[in-house]
Design a protein around this motif. Structure first.
Motif, PDB file in Angstrom:
ATOM      1  N   TRP A 145       0.750  -1.233  -0.107  1.00 27.95           N
ATOM      2  CA  TRP A 145      -0.232  -0.121  -0.001  1.00 27.95           C
ATOM      3  C   TRP A 145       0.770   1.295  -0.038  1.00 27.95           C
ATOM      4  O   TRP A 145       1.965   1.308   0.663  1.00 27.95           O
ATOM      5  N   PRO A 146       0.437   2.192  -0.436  1.00 28.29           N
ATOM      6  CA  PRO A 146       1.131   3.569  -0.423  1.00 28.29           C
ATOM      7  C   PRO A 146       1.309   4.080   0.986  1.00 28.29           C
ATOM      8  O   PRO A 146       0.534   3.769   1.831  1.00 28.29           O
ATOM      9  N   TYR A 160      -2.711   3.130  -6.878  1.00 30.63           N
ATOM     10  CA  TYR A 160      -2.963   1.756  -7.252  1.00 30.63           C
ATOM     11  C   TYR A 160      -4.496   1.551  -7.735  1.00 30.63           C
ATOM     12  O   TYR A 160      -5.278   2.510  -7.221  1.00 30.63           O
ATOM     13  N   ALA A 161      -4.735   0.564  -8.242  1.00 32.37           N
ATOM     14  CA  ALA A 161      -6.082   0.297  -8.601  1.00 32.37           C
ATOM     15  C   ALA A 161      -6.103  -1.415  -8.594  1.00 32.37           C
ATOM     16  O   ALA A 161      -5.311  -2.134  -7.938  1.00 32.37           O
ATOM     17  N   PHE A 162      -7.305  -1.977  -9.153  1.00 31.58           N
ATOM     18  CA  PHE A 162      -7.773  -3.319  -9.163  1.00 31.58           C
ATOM     19  C   PHE A 162      -7.813  -3.820 -10.879  1.00 31.58           C
ATOM     20  O   PHE A 162      -8.136  -3.245 -11.363  1.00 31.58           O
ATOM     21  N   GLN A 163      -7.588  -5.078 -10.627  1.00 35.77           N
ATOM     22  CA  GLN A 163      -8.294  -5.990 -11.849  1.00 35.77           C
ATOM     23  C   GLN A 163      -9.054  -6.976 -11.252  1.00 35.77           C
ATOM     24  O   GLN A 163      -8.664  -7.542 -10.423  1.00 35.77           O
ATOM     25  N   PHE A 164     -10.174  -6.994 -11.625  1.00 34.01           N
ATOM     26  CA  PHE A 164     -11.294  -7.935 -11.067  1.00 34.01           C
ATOM     27  C   PHE A 164     -12.118  -8.582 -11.922  1.00 34.01           C
ATOM     28  O   PHE A 164     -12.367  -8.223 -13.099  1.00 34.01           O
ATOM     29  N   ASP A 165     -12.971  -9.555 -11.676  1.00 33.54           N
ATOM     30  CA  ASP A 165     -14.063 -10.201 -12.483  1.00 33.54           C
ATOM     31  C   ASP A 165     -15.253  -9.139 -12.360  1.00 33.54           C
ATOM     32  O   ASP A 165     -15.701  -9.042 -11.276  1.00 33.54           O
ATOM     33  N   ALA A 166     -15.446  -8.699 -13.652  1.00 31.25           N
ATOM     34  CA  ALA A 166     -16.379  -7.487 -13.549  1.00 31.25           C
ATOM     35  C   ALA A 166     -17.991  -8.254 -13.246  1.00 31.25           C
ATOM     36  O   ALA A 166     -18.650  -7.446 -12.464  1.00 31.25           O
TER      37      ALA A 166
END
Length: 511
Positions: A145-146, A160-166
């Motif tokens: 985390w920052p 940061y962000a996320f990559q997820f199952d929409a």
């Protein structure tokens, strides 16, 4: 005396856009006496998902909803994202990362890029990526985390962000929304009723004759744009002359290849391919121009470049880049694909839903539906679409590729005015100006402008106030600290396990 507030909201369509709207409305407006949110969707009508990656603004949206991050990570099979790796965009064999966060350190009251440009003139050859903690940690497969509380650390510069199952995200938000009082109605809409005098939508009619009445209607019906496009007859503004890709084929596959907290976009002869690593699978797709490649050939290109075994049949999509000429008309507001489409090259699809929801909440109407608020909503939304369009066009136009008809077309695009001005300013002096609080920061523009071969002819005169040795020493120190810090971070897998965000081993088998 003020007019009565809108209390009956009807959302047409589910998916990510519909349930994001339902979750936000119940969270922010739910305590208004008599307020209700009804979402109408049909399981028989599929949803379109051309990407599962996000940008850092999603953090604020999730926090506004009170979502526990680790619970969210498990439920949506999410991974972290520190930026987007662009492969073969400038030329075959070239790669760079557009990172989240800033580069280096500003010095002597001017932006870091001027010292970087001075360093290049002095023989410093490291790419701009070396001055970004997000880029270096992302390429090393590491995450933490920052650390905003430690401004002297490179980790204070991280986003940061996320990559997820929409699909899982939509179901996750549905559970939250229904618990907060939203009502879901299963059914296919067969007709839309309008007031004969005002033209406002009064109700939607479902198969079997049931009607759902409302005061404010939110169109999340996808490319059909059932309310805004079909019922309100709001025209579509076509941007395909700037963004010629009009098709995509998508397919998930088993995990394989490098495991990094990065989305990857790889240029192909007639478009580009995305790779989005989740905890349980990879999301893949090929965005392409049907004028430059046949659909079957585009599918073959995708299937030949997967890192794992396919988990389903290819999903074929067609679209036109652009937007509805108005996003809010009378008592109808469109979100997501019902409002417009910009290819997911910079992962802005979910953000456009989120920002429009925030704008709607800020301008939430009373039953007069005042034109002043509606005009403001439309103006700000159009500006955001235009800003994103310009940034996307930059990737295509600033390329040395001439190995296919598609890339020759892109290199010769007549750039929109705002983009031309930014390119000219940067090429002249290395300066970047952010207009009207636009989505992409100066650091984002710097990353793509420099990495795609636009080299400034000069830089700020103050960069010469440091002598040669001091300039090179400072640049080397920044690179070394960033590299050392990135190397000390845990791997993304270790971080998820330690913090409780990793899915159970049995869930790895669930695509």
């Amino acid at each position: 005396m003020s007019a009565a507030p809108v209390r009956k909201v009807v959302i047409v369509g589910g998916g990510t856009a519909g349930w994001m709207a339902a979750a936000a409305l119940t969270r922010i407006m739910g305590d208004l006496p008599g307020f209700s949110v009804t979402l109408v969707e049909s399981e028989a009508i599929g949803t379109v998902g051309v990407g599962e990656a996000t940008i850092p603004q999603i953090i604020g949206f999730n926090r506004m909803l009170g979502i526990d991050e680790m619970h969210f990570m498990r439920e949506t099979r999410a991974t972290y994202k520190l930026g987007i790796e662009f492969v073969d965009w400038l030329r075959p064999g070239h790669a760079y990362v557009h990172p989240f966060g800033s580069f280096g350190l500003d010095m002597l009251g001017i932006e870091f890029q001027h010292f970087y440009l001075r360093g290049r003139e002095l023989g410093e050859t490291d790419p701009i990526d070396a001055y970004s903690i997000a880029a270096m940690a992302g390429k090393a497969g590491r995450f933490f985390w920052p650390q905003a509380e430690n401004p002297k650390s490179p980790m204070s510069k991280l986003s940061y962000a996320f990559q997820f199952d929409a699909g899982r995200y939509a179901r996750f938000l549905r559970t939250m929304s229904e618990a907060a009082g939203a009502r879901r109605i299963e059914g296919k809409i067969v007709d839309v009723g309008q007031d004969s005098e005002t033209g406002f939508v009064s109700h939607v009619e479902l198969e079997g004759g049931r009607t759902v009445e409302g005061e404010l209607f939110i169109d999340c019906s996808g490319f059909r744009s059932m309310l805004l496009g079909q019922t309100m007859d709001v025209a579509f503004n076509d941007w395909s002359k700037w963004l010629p890709c009009d098709s995509a084929v998508a397919i998930p596959c088993e995990l394989g290849g490098r495991n990094e907290p990065l989305t990857r976009a790889t240029a192909r002869p007639a478009g580009w391919q995305w790779r989005i690593p989740l905890q349980h699978r990879l999301g893949n797709g090929h965005v392409f121009s049907s004028a430059h490649i046949e659909r079957d050939a585009a599918t073959d290109v995708l299937l030949a470049n997967l890192d794992g075994k396919p988990l389903s049949d290819p999903n074929q999509l067609s679209f036109t880049a652009g937007h509805r000429s108005r996003f809010w008309e009378k008592n109808v507001v469109a979100l997501g694909l019902a409002a417009g489409f910009l290819e997911p090259l910079e992962s802005t699809s979910i953000h456009l839903v989120q920002s429009s929801i925030a704008r709607l909440l800020a301008l939430f109407p009373d039953t007069r539906f005042n034109e002043v608020e509606i005009a403001r909503f439309n103006m700000e939304t159009l500006r955001e679409y235009s800003d994103i369009r310009d940034f996307l066009v930059l990737h295509y136009r600033a390329s040395e590729r001439d190995d296919s008809e598609f890339w020759r077309y892109c290199r010769n695009l007549d750039a929109p005015g705002g983009l031309s001005e930014k390119i000219d300013m940067f090429r002249s002096s290395g300066r970047i100006f952010r207009e009207n609080n636009e989505l992409f920061t100066e650091a984002s523009w710097l990353s793509v402008l420099l990495s795609q071969g636009i080299h400034p002819e000069n830089y700020h005169p103050a960069a010469c106030m440091l002598d040669t040795d001091e300039t090179r020493t400072r640049l080397r120190h920044i690179r070394d600290v960033i590299a050392q810090t990135a190397g000390q971070l845990p791997t993304q897998d270790d971080f998820l396990r330690e913090q409780g965000g990793a899915i159970a081993p049995a869930d790895l088998l669930q695509a």
